[in-house]
Design a protein around this motif. Structure first.
Motif, PDB file in Angstrom:
ATOM      1  N   PHE A 126       0.870  -1.176   0.000  1.00 60.73           N
ATOM      2  CA  PHE A 126       0.000   0.000   0.000  1.00 60.73           C
ATOM      3  C   PHE A 126       0.905   1.222   0.000  1.00 60.73           C
ATOM      4  N   TYR A 127       0.615   2.192  -0.876  1.00 62.66           N
ATOM      5  CA  TYR A 127       1.464   3.375  -1.030  1.00 62.66           C
ATOM      6  C   TYR A 127       0.658   4.635  -0.747  1.00 62.66           C
ATOM      7  N   LEU A 128       1.187   5.464   0.159  1.00 61.21           N
ATOM      8  CA  LEU A 128       0.557   6.733   0.499  1.00 61.21           C
ATOM      9  C   LEU A 128       1.601   7.839   0.403  1.00 61.21           C
ATOM     10  N   THR A 129       1.144   9.050   0.181  1.00 59.68           N
ATOM     11  CA  THR A 129       2.044  10.203   0.237  1.00 59.68           C
ATOM     12  C   THR A 129       1.410  11.280   1.104  1.00 59.68           C
ATOM     13  N   ARG A 130       2.281  12.044   1.710  1.00 56.49           N
ATOM     14  CA  ARG A 130       1.846  13.228   2.440  1.00 56.49           C
ATOM     15  C   ARG A 130       2.986  14.218   2.349  1.00 56.49           C
ATOM     16  N   GLY A 131       2.678  15.381   1.750  1.00 54.51           N
ATOM     17  CA  GLY A 131       3.731  16.364   1.536  1.00 54.51           C
ATOM     18  C   GLY A 131       4.800  15.781   0.634  1.00 54.51           C
ATOM     19  N   LYS A 132       6.043  15.885   1.049  1.00 56.54           N
ATOM     20  CA  LYS A 132       7.157  15.382   0.258  1.00 56.54           C
ATOM     21  C   LYS A 132       7.580  13.971   0.660  1.00 56.54           C
ATOM     22  N   ARG A 133       6.795  13.309   1.501  1.00 57.85           N
ATOM     23  CA  ARG A 133       7.161  11.976   1.982  1.00 57.85           C
ATOM     24  C   ARG A 133       6.253  10.907   1.404  1.00 57.85           C
ATOM     25  N   GLY A 134       6.835   9.755   1.168  1.00 59.45           N
ATOM     26  CA  GLY A 134       6.081   8.600   0.703  1.00 59.45           C
ATOM     27  C   GLY A 134       6.158   7.491   1.736  1.00 59.45           C
ATOM     28  N   TYR A 135       5.113   6.698   1.815  1.00 63.64           N
ATOM     29  CA  TYR A 135       5.028   5.615   2.786  1.00 63.64           C
ATOM     30  C   TYR A 135       4.613   4.337   2.069  1.00 63.64           C
ATOM     31  N   SER A 136       5.191   3.232   2.476  1.00 62.01           N
ATOM     32  CA  SER A 136       4.857   1.929   1.918  1.00 62.01           C
ATOM     33  C   SER A 136       4.597   0.964   3.071  1.00 62.01           C
ATOM     34  N   ILE A 137       3.472   0.276   2.990  1.00 62.59           N
ATOM     35  CA  ILE A 137       3.109  -0.739   3.983  1.00 62.59           C
ATOM     36  C   ILE A 137       2.965  -2.040   3.204  1.00 62.59           C
ATOM     37  N   THR A 138       3.743  -3.044   3.568  1.00 72.36           N
ATOM     38  CA  THR A 138       3.779  -4.282   2.790  1.00 72.36           C
ATOM     39  C   THR A 138       3.492  -5.497   3.663  1.00 72.36           C
ATOM     40  N   GLY A 139       2.697  -6.397   3.121  1.00 69.67           N
ATOM     41  CA  GLY A 139       2.455  -7.689   3.748  1.00 69.67           C
ATOM     42  C   GLY A 139       2.793  -8.776   2.746  1.00 69.67           C
ATOM     43  N   ALA A 140       3.486  -9.811   3.187  1.00 67.36           N
ATOM     44  CA  ALA A 140       3.909 -10.876   2.273  1.00 67.36           C
ATOM     45  C   ALA A 140       3.773 -12.237   2.930  1.00 67.36           C
ATOM     46  N   ALA A 141       3.568 -13.249   2.098  1.00 62.24           N
ATOM     47  CA  ALA A 141       3.443 -14.626   2.580  1.00 62.24           C
ATOM     48  C   ALA A 141       3.776 -15.578   1.440  1.00 62.24           C
ATOM     49  N   ALA A 142       3.925 -16.827   1.784  1.00 58.26           N
ATOM     50  CA  ALA A 142       4.060 -17.859   0.752  1.00 58.26           C
ATOM     51  C   ALA A 142       2.776 -17.837  -0.088  1.00 58.26           C
ATOM     52  N   PRO A 143       2.880 -18.018  -1.399  1.00 56.51           N
ATOM     53  CA  PRO A 143       1.696 -17.916  -2.257  1.00 56.51           C
ATOM     54  C   PRO A 143       0.503 -18.759  -1.799  1.00 56.51           C
ATOM     55  N   GLU A 144       0.763 -19.963  -1.318  1.00 59.36           N
ATOM     56  CA  GLU A 144      -0.345 -20.832  -0.902  1.00 59.36           C
ATOM     57  C   GLU A 144      -0.975 -20.382   0.421  1.00 59.36           C
ATOM     58  N   GLN A 145      -0.329 -19.496   1.153  1.00 57.31           N
ATOM     59  CA  GLN A 145      -0.847 -18.977   2.414  1.00 57.31           C
ATOM     60  C   GLN A 145      -1.399 -17.560   2.301  1.00 57.31           C
ATOM     61  N   PHE A 146      -1.104 -16.881   1.193  1.00 53.55           N
ATOM     62  CA  PHE A 146      -1.399 -15.455   1.081  1.00 53.55           C
ATOM     63  C   PHE A 146      -2.874 -15.128   1.300  1.00 53.55           C
ATOM     64  N   ASP A 147      -3.790 -15.851   0.673  1.00 55.40           N
ATOM     65  CA  ASP A 147      -5.217 -15.517   0.785  1.00 55.40           C
ATOM     66  C   ASP A 147      -5.702 -15.565   2.228  1.00 55.40           C
ATOM     67  N   LYS A 148      -5.099 -16.395   3.034  1.00 58.58           N
ATOM     68  CA  LYS A 148      -5.460 -16.490   4.450  1.00 58.58           C
ATOM     69  C   LYS A 148      -5.123 -15.186   5.184  1.00 58.58           C
ATOM     70  N   TYR A 149      -4.090 -14.480   4.721  1.00 63.40           N
ATOM     71  CA  TYR A 149      -3.622 -13.273   5.403  1.00 63.40           C
ATOM     72  C   TYR A 149      -3.988 -11.965   4.706  1.00 63.40           C
ATOM     73  N   ARG A 150      -4.560 -12.035   3.524  1.00 63.19           N
ATOM     74  CA  ARG A 150      -4.805 -10.805   2.745  1.00 63.19           C
ATOM     75  C   ARG A 150      -5.640  -9.782   3.518  1.00 63.19           C
ATOM     76  N   ASN A 151      -6.731 -10.197   4.147  1.00 66.23           N
ATOM     77  CA  ASN A 151      -7.552  -9.237   4.904  1.00 66.23           C
ATOM     78  C   ASN A 151      -6.804  -8.683   6.106  1.00 66.23           C
ATOM     79  N   LEU A 152      -5.978  -9.493   6.735  1.00 68.67           N
ATOM     80  CA  LEU A 152      -5.148  -9.017   7.836  1.00 68.67           C
ATOM     81  C   LEU A 152      -4.198  -7.924   7.358  1.00 68.67           C
ATOM     82  N   PHE A 153      -3.555  -8.146   6.211  1.00 74.41           N
ATOM     83  CA  PHE A 153      -2.656  -7.126   5.642  1.00 74.41           C
ATOM     84  C   PHE A 153      -3.429  -5.844   5.328  1.00 74.41           C
ATOM     85  N   LYS A 154      -4.617  -5.993   4.725  1.00 73.68           N
ATOM     86  CA  LYS A 154      -5.428  -4.821   4.373  1.00 73.68           C
ATOM     87  C   LYS A 154      -5.850  -4.056   5.628  1.00 73.68           C
ATOM     88  N   ASN A 155      -6.317  -4.769   6.643  1.00 73.72           N
ATOM     89  CA  ASN A 155      -6.750  -4.111   7.878  1.00 73.72           C
ATOM     90  C   ASN A 155      -5.585  -3.435   8.592  1.00 73.72           C
TER      91      ASN A 155
END
Length: 75
Positions: free
Chosen positions: A38-67
């Motif tokens: 997830f990428y956000l900006t405010r003023g001259k700064r940029g922010y990145s929030i990343t969640g990662a998992a093994a492909p077979e586990q990712f769907d289990k964690y996707r909502n957790l990463f989003k929240n």
């Protein structure tokens, strides 16, 4: 990063701030990874929030990463 592939992308609102997200896959050494950033900006700064998992586990964690990303706030 080897075998980087964009799977999907879009826009989201995180605490009243417009943001973009990117779902992608790649190989980290010998292991495949699926991630969402997830990428956000405010003023001259940029922010990145990343969640990662093994492909077979990712769907289990996707909502957790989003929240987790949606809990981000500027102070």
């Amino acid at each position: 990063i080897k075998n980087f592939q964009v799977i999907e992308e879009g826009q989201i609102i995180i605490n009243k701030e417009p943001a973009m997200w990117l779902l992608y896959s790649h190989e980290a050494g010998p292991s495949p990874v699926k991630a969402i950033a997830f990428y956000l900006t405010r003023g001259k700064r940029g922010y990145s929030i990343t969640g990662a998992a093994a492909p077979e586990q990712f769907d289990k964690y996707r909502n957790l990463f989003k929240n987790a990303a949606k809990s981000f706030s500027f102070r």
